[in-house]
Write a protein that holds these residues in place. Structure first.
Motif, PDB file in Angstrom:
ATOM      1  N   ASN A 143      18.558   2.931  20.744  1.00 49.54           N
ATOM      2  CA  ASN A 143      19.196   2.134  19.982  1.00 49.54           C
ATOM      3  C   ASN A 143      20.091   1.367  19.672  1.00 49.54           C
ATOM      4  OD1 ASN A 143      17.643  -0.550  18.195  1.00 49.54           O
ATOM      5  ND2 ASN A 143      16.909   0.792  16.817  1.00 49.54           N
ATOM      6  N   LYS A 144      20.622   0.506  19.985  1.00 47.34           N
ATOM      7  CA  LYS A 144      21.852  -0.385  19.489  1.00 47.34           C
ATOM      8  C   LYS A 144      21.717  -1.446  18.082  1.00 47.34           C
ATOM      9  CE  LYS A 144      25.208  -0.186  22.812  1.00 47.34           C
ATOM     10  NZ  LYS A 144      25.831  -0.057  23.757  1.00 47.34           N
ATOM     11  N   ASP A 145      23.177  -0.995  17.528  1.00 45.72           N
ATOM     12  CA  ASP A 145      22.501  -1.803  15.897  1.00 45.72           C
ATOM     13  C   ASP A 145      23.863  -2.237  15.695  1.00 45.72           C
ATOM     14  OD1 ASP A 145      21.805  -4.387  14.029  1.00 45.72           O
ATOM     15  OD2 ASP A 145      21.130  -3.020  13.288  1.00 45.72           O
ATOM     16  N   THR A 146      25.008  -3.580  15.427  1.00 45.57           N
ATOM     17  CA  THR A 146      26.083  -3.745  14.918  1.00 45.57           C
ATOM     18  C   THR A 146      25.679  -5.605  14.540  1.00 45.57           C
ATOM     19  OG1 THR A 146      26.480  -3.224  16.596  1.00 45.57           O
ATOM     20  CG2 THR A 146      28.462  -4.301  15.579  1.00 45.57           C
ATOM     21  N   ARG A 147      26.019  -4.978  12.578  1.00 46.40           N
ATOM     22  CA  ARG A 147      26.085  -6.386  11.882  1.00 46.40           C
ATOM     23  C   ARG A 147      26.904  -5.867  11.167  1.00 46.40           C
ATOM     24  NH1 ARG A 147      21.237  -3.083   8.596  1.00 46.40           N
ATOM     25  NH2 ARG A 147      23.075  -0.984   9.586  1.00 46.40           N
ATOM     26  N   HIS A 192      27.704  -0.217  12.068  1.00 43.92           N
ATOM     27  CA  HIS A 192      27.753  -0.049  13.875  1.00 43.92           C
ATOM     28  C   HIS A 192      26.426   1.648  13.740  1.00 43.92           C
ATOM     29  CE1 HIS A 192      27.643  -0.022  18.209  1.00 43.92           C
ATOM     30  NE2 HIS A 192      28.077   1.226  18.095  1.00 43.92           N
TER      31      HIS A 192
END
Length: 81
Positions: free
Chosen positions: A60-64, A49
């Motif tokens: 900006n937000k990114d979860t993988r 995250h």
């Protein structure tokens, strides 16, 4: 099991409107687990995250979620006897 925390601040970033230094930070956290069933097979799972904030607002937000299979074909690592 491995855990990782990252923090990054761009000290030279400036606002395009006021030309003042921008209050910004990038943060990230990840967990990773590797399962080894034999000398030929590894299974690795990971969850990460990350997000960026500027002037207190998340920009900006990114979860993988990641899954990796590693299978060795041919020659294999030496045995420890």
């Amino acid at each position: 099991m491995a855990a990782r925390l990252d923090a990054y601040k761009d000290l030279s970033k400036r606002s395009a409107i006021t030309n003042k230094k921008s209050n910004n930070i990038s943060l990230g956290a990840s967990l990773q687990h590797t399962y080894t069933s034999s000398e030929f097979l590894k299974i690795r799972t990971s969850m990460a995250h990350e997000f960026d904030r500027e002037e207190g607002v998340t920009t900006n937000k990114d979860t993988r979620a990641m899954l990796q299979f590693i299978f060795i074909l041919g020659s294999h690592p030496a045995h420890s006897f």
